[in-house]
Design a protein around this motif. Structure first.
Motif, PDB file in Angstrom:
ATOM      1  N   VAL A  35       0.845  -1.198   0.000  1.00 28.61           N
ATOM      2  CA  VAL A  35       0.000   0.000   0.000  1.00 28.61           C
ATOM      3  C   VAL A  35       0.875   1.241   0.000  1.00 28.61           C
ATOM      4  O   VAL A  35       1.899   1.274   0.640  1.00 28.61           O
ATOM      5  CB  VAL A  35      -0.885   0.049   1.255  1.00 28.61           C
ATOM      6  CG1 VAL A  35      -2.320   0.275   0.902  1.00 28.61           C
ATOM      7  CG2 VAL A  35      -0.732  -1.155   2.105  1.00 28.61           C
ATOM      8  N   GLY A  36       0.443   2.252  -0.713  1.00 27.07           N
ATOM      9  CA  GLY A  36       1.190   3.501  -0.746  1.00 27.07           C
ATOM     10  C   GLY A  36       0.795   4.398   0.415  1.00 27.07           C
ATOM     11  O   GLY A  36      -0.268   4.254   1.014  1.00 27.07           O
ATOM     12  N   TRP A  37       1.645   5.348   0.729  1.00 25.43           N
ATOM     13  CA  TRP A  37       1.348   6.263   1.826  1.00 25.43           C
ATOM     14  C   TRP A  37       1.180   7.701   1.351  1.00 25.43           C
ATOM     15  O   TRP A  37       0.846   8.586   2.135  1.00 25.43           O
ATOM     16  CB  TRP A  37       2.435   6.196   2.896  1.00 25.43           C
ATOM     17  CG  TRP A  37       3.801   6.509   2.367  1.00 25.43           C
ATOM     18  CD1 TRP A  37       4.663   5.620   1.811  1.00 25.43           C
ATOM     19  CD2 TRP A  37       4.438   7.779   2.310  1.00 25.43           C
ATOM     20  NE1 TRP A  37       5.803   6.276   1.415  1.00 25.43           N
ATOM     21  CE2 TRP A  37       5.692   7.603   1.709  1.00 25.43           C
ATOM     22  CE3 TRP A  37       4.061   9.057   2.700  1.00 25.43           C
ATOM     23  CZ2 TRP A  37       6.581   8.647   1.499  1.00 25.43           C
ATOM     24  CZ3 TRP A  37       4.959  10.090   2.487  1.00 25.43           C
ATOM     25  CH2 TRP A  37       6.189   9.884   1.901  1.00 25.43           C
ATOM     26  N   VAL A  38       1.405   7.948   0.067  1.00 24.47           N
ATOM     27  CA  VAL A  38       1.286   9.300  -0.475  1.00 24.47           C
ATOM     28  C   VAL A  38      -0.148   9.518  -0.963  1.00 24.47           C
ATOM     29  O   VAL A  38      -0.667   8.717  -1.740  1.00 24.47           O
ATOM     30  CB  VAL A  38       2.286   9.508  -1.636  1.00 24.47           C
ATOM     31  CG1 VAL A  38       2.127  10.892  -2.232  1.00 24.47           C
ATOM     32  CG2 VAL A  38       3.702   9.276  -1.173  1.00 24.47           C
ATOM     33  N   PRO A  39      -0.816  10.580  -0.514  1.00 26.57           N
ATOM     34  CA  PRO A  39      -2.195  10.850  -0.960  1.00 26.57           C
ATOM     35  C   PRO A  39      -2.219  11.472  -2.363  1.00 26.57           C
ATOM     36  O   PRO A  39      -2.380  12.687  -2.520  1.00 26.57           O
ATOM     37  CB  PRO A  39      -2.723  11.810   0.102  1.00 26.57           C
ATOM     38  CG  PRO A  39      -1.499  12.540   0.557  1.00 26.57           C
ATOM     39  CD  PRO A  39      -0.369  11.545   0.481  1.00 26.57           C
ATOM     40  N   TRP A  40      -2.052  10.652  -3.392  1.00 29.59           N
ATOM     41  CA  TRP A  40      -1.920  11.157  -4.752  1.00 29.59           C
ATOM     42  C   TRP A  40      -3.166  11.906  -5.220  1.00 29.59           C
ATOM     43  O   TRP A  40      -3.060  12.882  -5.954  1.00 29.59           O
ATOM     44  CB  TRP A  40      -1.595  10.012  -5.714  1.00 29.59           C
ATOM     45  CG  TRP A  40      -0.236   9.446  -5.496  1.00 29.59           C
ATOM     46  CD1 TRP A  40       0.053   8.186  -5.082  1.00 29.59           C
ATOM     47  CD2 TRP A  40       1.015  10.113  -5.657  1.00 29.59           C
ATOM     48  NE1 TRP A  40       1.412   8.029  -4.984  1.00 29.59           N
ATOM     49  CE2 TRP A  40       2.028   9.192  -5.336  1.00 29.59           C
ATOM     50  CE3 TRP A  40       1.385  11.392  -6.044  1.00 29.59           C
ATOM     51  CZ2 TRP A  40       3.371   9.520  -5.399  1.00 29.59           C
ATOM     52  CZ3 TRP A  40       2.718  11.715  -6.108  1.00 29.59           C
ATOM     53  CH2 TRP A  40       3.701  10.787  -5.782  1.00 29.59           C
ATOM     54  N   MET A  41      -4.331  11.454  -4.815  1.00 26.09           N
ATOM     55  CA  MET A  41      -5.557  12.137  -5.245  1.00 26.09           C
ATOM     56  C   MET A  41      -5.614  13.553  -4.677  1.00 26.09           C
ATOM     57  O   MET A  41      -6.006  14.490  -5.377  1.00 26.09           O
ATOM     58  CB  MET A  41      -6.789  11.336  -4.812  1.00 26.09           C
ATOM     59  CG  MET A  41      -8.087  11.922  -5.314  1.00 26.09           C
ATOM     60  SD  MET A  41      -8.243  11.906  -7.110  1.00 26.09           S
ATOM     61  CE  MET A  41      -8.557  10.206  -7.404  1.00 26.09           C
ATOM     62  N   ALA A  42      -5.219  13.722  -3.429  1.00 25.16           N
ATOM     63  CA  ALA A  42      -5.204  15.063  -2.829  1.00 25.16           C
ATOM     64  C   ALA A  42      -4.171  15.959  -3.507  1.00 25.16           C
ATOM     65  O   ALA A  42      -4.428  17.150  -3.745  1.00 25.16           O
ATOM     66  CB  ALA A  42      -4.914  14.959  -1.330  1.00 25.16           C
ATOM     67  N   ILE A  43      -3.020  15.396  -3.849  1.00 27.39           N
ATOM     68  CA  ILE A  43      -1.991  16.169  -4.549  1.00 27.39           C
ATOM     69  C   ILE A  43      -2.489  16.558  -5.936  1.00 27.39           C
ATOM     70  O   ILE A  43      -2.267  17.680  -6.396  1.00 27.39           O
ATOM     71  CB  ILE A  43      -0.679  15.368  -4.618  1.00 27.39           C
ATOM     72  CG1 ILE A  43      -0.099  15.215  -3.212  1.00 27.39           C
ATOM     73  CG2 ILE A  43       0.324  16.026  -5.541  1.00 27.39           C
ATOM     74  CD1 ILE A  43       1.078  14.284  -3.124  1.00 27.39           C
ATOM     75  N   GLN A  44      -3.187  15.637  -6.601  1.00 24.73           N
ATOM     76  CA  GLN A  44      -3.722  15.930  -7.928  1.00 24.73           C
ATOM     77  C   GLN A  44      -4.765  17.047  -7.860  1.00 24.73           C
ATOM     78  O   GLN A  44      -4.746  17.979  -8.673  1.00 24.73           O
ATOM     79  CB  GLN A  44      -4.344  14.674  -8.523  1.00 24.73           C
ATOM     80  CG  GLN A  44      -4.860  14.860  -9.929  1.00 24.73           C
ATOM     81  CD  GLN A  44      -5.491  13.600 -10.481  1.00 24.73           C
ATOM     82  OE1 GLN A  44      -5.836  12.688  -9.739  1.00 24.73           O
ATOM     83  NE2 GLN A  44      -5.641  13.549 -11.786  1.00 24.73           N
ATOM     84  N   MET A  45      -5.657  16.984  -6.889  1.00 21.43           N
ATOM     85  CA  MET A  45      -6.681  18.022  -6.763  1.00 21.43           C
ATOM     86  C   MET A  45      -6.066  19.371  -6.397  1.00 21.43           C
ATOM     87  O   MET A  45      -6.486  20.411  -6.908  1.00 21.43           O
ATOM     88  CB  MET A  45      -7.721  17.621  -5.701  1.00 21.43           C
ATOM     89  CG  MET A  45      -8.594  16.468  -6.105  1.00 21.43           C
ATOM     90  SD  MET A  45      -9.560  16.868  -7.564  1.00 21.43           S
ATOM     91  CE  MET A  45      -8.941  15.681  -8.713  1.00 21.43           C
TER      92      MET A  45
END
Length: 62
Positions: A35-45
């Motif tokens: 599992v990843g720990w970076v919130p990619w969706m939040a960074i994208q938004m």
């Protein structure tokens, strides 16, 4: 000054695209235990929002 806003908007859009690709790779991973720990969706938004704000500022400054 307007050129700096356009460049910043391009960088923000590039960050959003990279985060979108990373989120897609995380969703389609083979090993579900990694599992990843970076919130990619939040960074994208955040990148998309920043690009939107910077484009509107660049248009207003011109």
């Amino acid at each position: 000054m307007q050129l700096q806003f356009w460049i910043a908007a391009g960088v923000a859009l590039l960050i959003a695209i990279v985060a979108g690709v990373a989120e897609h790779r995380r969703r389609t991973r083979r090993n579900l235990e990694q599992v990843g720990w970076v919130p990619w969706m939040a960074i994208q938004m955040a990148g998309l929002f920043a690009a939107l704000v910077l484009v509107s500022v660049a248009l207003h400054a011109g």
